[in-house]
Design an enzyme around this catalytic site. Structure first.
Site, PDB file in Angstrom:
ATOM      1  N   SER A   1       0.844  -1.195   0.000  1.00  0.00           N
ATOM      2  CA  SER A   1       0.000   0.000   0.000  1.00  0.00           C
ATOM      3  C   SER A   1       0.876   1.239   0.000  1.00  0.00           C
ATOM      4  O   SER A   1       2.011   1.216   0.506  1.00  0.00           O
ATOM      5  CB  SER A   1      -0.899   0.022   1.237  1.00  0.00           C
TER       6      SER A   1
ATOM      7  N   TYR B   1      -0.078  -0.339  10.705  1.00  0.00           N
ATOM      8  CA  TYR B   1      -0.478  -0.701   9.337  1.00  0.00           C
ATOM      9  C   TYR B   1       0.644  -0.373   8.355  1.00  0.00           C
ATOM     10  O   TYR B   1       1.008  -1.195   7.504  1.00  0.00           O
ATOM     11  CB  TYR B   1      -1.751   0.049   8.965  1.00  0.00           C
TER      12      TYR B   1
END
Length: 307
Positions: free
Chosen positions: A149, A174
């Site tokens: 990501s 994350y």
């Protein structure tokens, strides 16, 4: 391995079906973790339409009923990962495409296994163990695609505290896991390129169940949706567009002879120094020394390595 776009002719609005136009995957077997929801489901559908047999590992089999084949897997549980791999290897089948797409984002602090931080455990360590355990079944010429990501731009690997024992931040957790995804693909390509090539990627911003740990106020504040829950950011992709880059990385002849690269918008991404989660890849996410170091740490933590 140079992070430089190829000029593929595709872009941010390309769909997975458009990437696969004219591609015949008949007789190919793909494993897609997370292939029952969001961009994973769009990936499963596109690969199936192109002729592939798609195996979707899932914690809840009913959730993956649209897949060609479903088996049980919980990436947070190394025992479950071992059992899935053992069942698959016992089938004697070969894997042509493995897409590591399942994941969690911005989850509350959760400890799994021996106390591992959940993002690092689920997004990275579970996939690390899965790919290594399945390596004997990886077919010559196969591709392994790890979904990272743009969020990786917020944090490199926190080598002094990878499990956030010193204080938790859900977004940094994350981000670290997404950097780990990119580094994993980089080192896997180095170690396994005689048999298969590996890539990582940013799929784009897409509203999917990945946001399940965010409330409406969070997403309104981020500008992702309006107060009525409608999409508010025109740069967001549809699930079919979000699936395109991983499908492209898994199948495109444009990547023949290449590997270990971070991709986005159906092309190779360029380096960036940004911390704004825009286009590009940070140097630390494709750094060969950090990739080697993360592999060693991951093998130590999981007790698994194919090399």
């Amino acid at each position: 391995m140079i992070q430089k776009p190829l000029g593929t002719g595709f872009g941010a609005r390309t769909t997975a079906d458009e990437v696969l136009a004219g591609v015949d995957l008949t007789g190919k077997l793909a494993i897609v973790t997370g292939g029952y929801s969001g961009i994973g489901l769009a990936t499963t559908r596109a690969l199936t339409r192109a002729g592939a047999h798609v195996v979707v590992p899932a914690r809840r089999r009913a959730a993956a009923r649209e897949a060609a084949e479903v088996d049980e897997l919980d990436l947070a549980d190394l025992g479950s990962v071992h059992r899935f791999a053992e069942r698959f290897l016992a089938s004697g089948r070969a894997i042509d495409i493995l897409i590591a797409g399942a994941g969690i984002m911005a989850a509350p602090e959760t400890r799994v296994g021996p106390g591992w931080e959940s993002h690092f455990a689920v997004n990275h360590l579970g996939h690390f163990a899965l790919v290594n355990l399945l390596w004997p079944a990886i077919a010559p010429g196969a591709r392994v695609v790890v979904v990272s990501s743009a969020g990786h731009q917020l944090s490199g690997i926190r080598w002094d505290d990878v499990h956030f024992d010193g204080g938790y931040d859900r977004w940094l957790a994350y981000a670290q896991s997404k950097t780990a995804n990119a580094l994993f693909a980089r080192q896997l390509d180095v170690l396994g390129r005689e048999r298969a090539r590996a890539f990582s990627l940013h799929p784009g911003a897409i509203l999917t169940p990945l946001q399940r740990h965010l409330d409406t106020a969070d997403m309104v504040a981020a500008g992702w949706i309006d107060e009525h829950g409608n999409p508010a950011d025109p740069s967001f992709k549809t699930p079919e567009q979000g699936a395109a880059t991983q499908v492209w990385a898994a199948t495109s002849p444009q990547l023949d002879g290449l590997g270990g690269l971070y991709c986005e918008d159906c092309d190779i991404a360029e380096p960036t120094e940004s911390t704004e989660m825009i286009a590009g890849v940070r140097d630390y996410a494709v750094d060969p020394a950090q990739a080697e170091r993360l592999w060693a740490l991951s093998a130590e933590l999981t007790g698994v390595t194919a090399f």
